[in-house]
Design a protein around this motif. Structure first.
Motif, short mmCIF file in Angstrom:
data_model
loop_
_atom_site.label_atom_id
_atom_site.label_comp_id
_atom_site.label_asym_id
_atom_site.label_seq_id
_atom_site.Cartn_x
_atom_site.Cartn_y
_atom_site.Cartn_z
N THR A 7 -101.24 -17.59 -11.17
CA THR A 7 -100.15 -18.30 -10.52
C THR A 7 -99.51 -19.18 -11.55
OG1 THR A 7 -101.04 -18.42 -8.30
CG2 THR A 7 -99.51 -20.12 -8.88
N LYS A 39 -96.08 -18.62 -2.94
CA LYS A 39 -96.99 -19.72 -3.24
C LYS A 39 -96.31 -21.08 -3.17
CE LYS A 39 -98.97 -16.47 -6.44
NZ LYS A 39 -99.13 -16.17 -7.85
N THR A 50 -93.79 -27.93 -1.68
CA THR A 50 -95.17 -27.80 -2.13
C THR A 50 -95.37 -26.45 -2.82
OG1 THR A 50 -95.92 -26.81 -0.04
CG2 THR A 50 -96.06 -29.20 -0.22
N PHE A 52 -98.83 -24.09 -4.84
CA PHE A 52 -100.25 -24.09 -5.15
C PHE A 52 -100.59 -23.12 -6.25
CE2 PHE A 52 -100.24 -20.49 -2.21
CZ PHE A 52 -101.15 -19.62 -2.78
N ASP A 58 -108.05 -21.40 -0.04
CA ASP A 58 -108.30 -22.81 -0.32
C ASP A 58 -106.99 -23.60 -0.28
OD1 ASP A 58 -110.89 -21.99 -0.70
OD2 ASP A 58 -110.93 -22.37 -2.86
N ALA A 59 -105.97 -23.04 -0.90
CA ALA A 59 -104.67 -23.73 -0.94
C ALA A 59 -104.08 -23.88 0.46
CB ALA A 59 -103.71 -22.97 -1.84
N PHE A 63 -102.89 -27.20 2.15
CA PHE A 63 -101.53 -27.36 2.68
C PHE A 63 -101.57 -27.95 4.08
CE2 PHE A 63 -99.21 -23.76 0.22
CZ PHE A 63 -98.73 -24.66 -0.70
N TRP A 88 -110.22 -34.82 0.09
CA TRP A 88 -110.60 -33.68 -0.74
C TRP A 88 -111.80 -34.03 -1.61
CZ3 TRP A 88 -106.23 -31.04 -4.06
CH2 TRP A 88 -106.67 -29.82 -4.57
N ALA A 99 -108.31 -25.02 -5.95
CA ALA A 99 -106.85 -24.97 -5.92
C ALA A 99 -106.29 -26.27 -6.48
CB ALA A 99 -106.35 -24.75 -4.50
N LEU A 101 -102.39 -28.49 -6.18
CA LEU A 101 -101.11 -28.55 -5.48
C LEU A 101 -100.10 -29.35 -6.28
CD1 LEU A 101 -102.21 -29.50 -1.82
CD2 LEU A 101 -101.74 -27.23 -2.70
N SER A 113 -105.34 -32.58 -7.55
CA SER A 113 -106.47 -31.69 -7.86
C SER A 113 -107.69 -32.10 -7.05
CB SER A 113 -106.80 -31.74 -9.35
OG SER A 113 -107.58 -32.87 -9.64
#
Length: 177
Positions: A7, A39, A50, A52, A58-59, A63, A88, A99, A101, A113
């Motif tokens: 990505t 993404k 946003t 990711f 996970d993302a 989100f 997180w 992931a 963001l 992160s």
């Protein structure tokens, strides 16, 4: 077990405009598994963008949690980011999510992160993912040396990254506010 990876996401801010772009490639080992993944996301109610990098499931979980915090704090991007980072970092189940963001509005770009990091870049550019450093360099140069609009800068930065990074393709999605 092979890891699904790849990505590139880049966010660019100029004046009161911000754009985010992402490629569509997902690889599994040395195989392109999907070429048109989306993404990036626009949260219209709060004028937030946003994107990711990392594991898709996970993302998406992140989100959803970010959107919950954004709603709880009435669109306050920084407060929602801080609360997501705290959750997180402290939640045993969330802590293992793989992931990153980027979240952005007209005032701020933030990188989040799983280490609890909330990074607000000095420049008006941020990038994450496999080709993030290529997209970052390209976006920074275009922002500094052209009069292009933010969405065009983000898109061109992604095209440059896709020509260098084997984990980034040219199926680019762009959102702008």
């Amino acid at each position: 077990m092979e890891k699904i990876r790849a990505t590139t996401i880049v966010a660019v801010k100029k004046g009161n405009k911000v754009a985010i772009a992402g490629d569509g490639q997902v690889t599994f080992g040395d195989t392109v598994f999907k070429s048109k993944a989306k993404k990036i996301k626009k949260i219209k109610e709060y004028n937030v963008l946003t994107g990711f990098a990392g594991g898709a499931a996970d993302a998406f979980a992140l989100f959803e949690k970010f959107e919950d915090h954004l709603e709880a704090y009435k669109g306050n991007l920084k407060k929602a980011a801080v609360e997501l980072a705290k959750e997180w970092r402290n939640d045993k189940a969330l802590r293992v999510l793989d992931a990153m963001l980027i979240v952005a509005n007209k005032e701020n770009i933030l990188v989040l992160s799983g280490n609890g990091d909330i990074i607000e870049p000095d420049e008006e550019v941020a990038a994450i993912g496999s080709g993030g450093s290529y997209a970052y360099a390209a976006a920074k140069a275009l922002l500094t040396h052209t009069e292009m609009d933010v969405d065009k800068i983000a898109e061109e930065a992604m095209k440059i990254a896709s020509s260098i990074c084997i984990y980034t393709n040219s199926n680019i999605s762009v959102e702008k506010i």
